[in-house]
Design a protein around this motif. Structure first.
Motif, PDB file in Angstrom:
ATOM      1  N   GLN A  33      18.860  33.460  32.166  1.00  0.00           N
ATOM      2  CA  GLN A  33      20.051  33.954  31.478  1.00  0.00           C
ATOM      3  C   GLN A  33      20.184  33.326  30.088  1.00  0.00           C
ATOM      4  O   GLN A  33      20.448  34.033  29.103  1.00  0.00           O
ATOM      5  CB  GLN A  33      21.296  33.658  32.311  1.00  0.00           C
ATOM      6  CG  GLN A  33      22.595  34.138  31.669  1.00  0.00           C
ATOM      7  CD  GLN A  33      23.815  33.809  32.508  1.00  0.00           C
ATOM      8  OE1 GLN A  33      23.777  32.925  33.361  1.00  0.00           O
ATOM      9  NE2 GLN A  33      24.901  34.527  32.286  1.00  0.00           N
ATOM     10  N   GLN A  36      17.487  34.643  27.799  1.00  0.00           N
ATOM     11  CA  GLN A  36      17.352  36.099  27.837  1.00  0.00           C
ATOM     12  C   GLN A  36      15.927  36.503  28.237  1.00  0.00           C
ATOM     13  O   GLN A  36      15.330  37.410  27.656  1.00  0.00           O
ATOM     14  CB  GLN A  36      17.744  36.708  26.491  1.00  0.00           C
ATOM     15  CG  GLN A  36      19.185  36.443  26.120  1.00  0.00           C
ATOM     16  CD  GLN A  36      19.603  37.078  24.810  1.00  0.00           C
ATOM     17  OE1 GLN A  36      18.778  37.592  24.053  1.00  0.00           O
ATOM     18  NE2 GLN A  36      20.888  37.041  24.526  1.00  0.00           N
ATOM     19  N   SER A  37      15.398  35.783  29.212  1.00  0.00           N
ATOM     20  CA  SER A  37      14.079  36.052  29.813  1.00  0.00           C
ATOM     21  C   SER A  37      12.935  35.918  28.818  1.00  0.00           C
ATOM     22  O   SER A  37      11.845  36.450  29.061  1.00  0.00           O
ATOM     23  CB  SER A  37      14.044  37.452  30.449  1.00  0.00           C
ATOM     24  OG  SER A  37      15.033  37.578  31.439  1.00  0.00           O
TER      25      SER A  37
END
Length: 230
Positions: A33, A36-37
């Motif tokens: 998270q 954001q990967s």
């Protein structure tokens, strides 16, 4: 080392052990998270996130106090400048020999990054380096720890890590072949949002790391104990 893959039933059984751990994926989902990967270690915030995640996985890397040097931050940033663009981006099953060789070299350099100075100089080391590479490329890298590396490969250098990834590639292909046309996704196999590389690592952790500590009170590890070590 080469050897037969534990059958899907065995992977499900070991997944049940991990599924029984409270908050098994909390720190991983937080990392996903917050980044954001897409971890980018050129960003100071992402280096801090990676350090915190490694420590949540038992790496025990000392956080610098205010005004102190930050060798982990500096070393990881420099390593990323060299290796970030060279890390494989494919799934474990699609790793090429060249990609594995590159990942093994990146692993060796990352292992040697100094993370604490002063009276006791410490490098990141083999286990934390493998975990960090998994965090950076979770679909491609099957991590290890000392017990897994010693049992499977008898060493923790770059050549052994390369062998580990080749074994993972072989096993990943076998899992996919066994799943066949069932349409069974890996997340459904284990009931959690983790990659096949992590599923295989979890099997090895339960069979070897927990088994070595006497913490695994089931007979699920017998697949390896009955002459199937390859």
């Amino acid at each position: 080392m080469s050897g037969p893959l534990p059958p899907l039933a065995e992977l499900r059984r070991t997944a049940e052990v991990f599924n029984g751990f409270a908050n098994a994926d909390t720190s991983w989902l937080r990392l996903i998270q917050e980044t954001q990967s897409a971890i980018d270690l050129s960003q100071p915030a992402h280096r801090t996130i990676l350090l915190r995640w490694l420590n949540s996985w038992g790496c025990r890397i000392r956080y610098p106090r205010d005004g102190e040097p930050a060798p982990f931050d500096d070393g990881v940033r420099a390593w990323w400048e060299t290796w970030g663009a060279a890390l494989p981006t494919v799934d474990l099953v699609h790793l090429t020999d060249a990609g594995i060789d590159s990942a093994a070299k990146a692993y060796a350099d990352l292992s040697s990054v100094v993370v604490s100075a002063g009276r006791t100089r410490r490098t990141l080391g083999p286990t934390a380096a493998a975990k960090a590479l998994y965090a950076l490329r979770p679909n491609a890298i099957m991590p290890w720890d000392a017990a897994i590396a010693a049992t499977l490969h008898g060493a923790r250098d770059a050549a052994a890590f390369g062998r580990h990834l080749r074994l993972g590639r072989e096993w990943a292909a076998a899992v996919i072949a066994e799943a066949g046309d069932s349409g069974e996704e890996i997340s459904a196999l284990v009931g959690r949002p983790v990659s096949l590389a992590k599923v295989l690592d979890e099997y090895l952790y339960v069979a070897f790391t927990m088994g070595a500590k006497g913490d695994w009170g089931t007979d699920s590890g017998e697949w390896w104990k009955n002459g199937n070590r390859g």
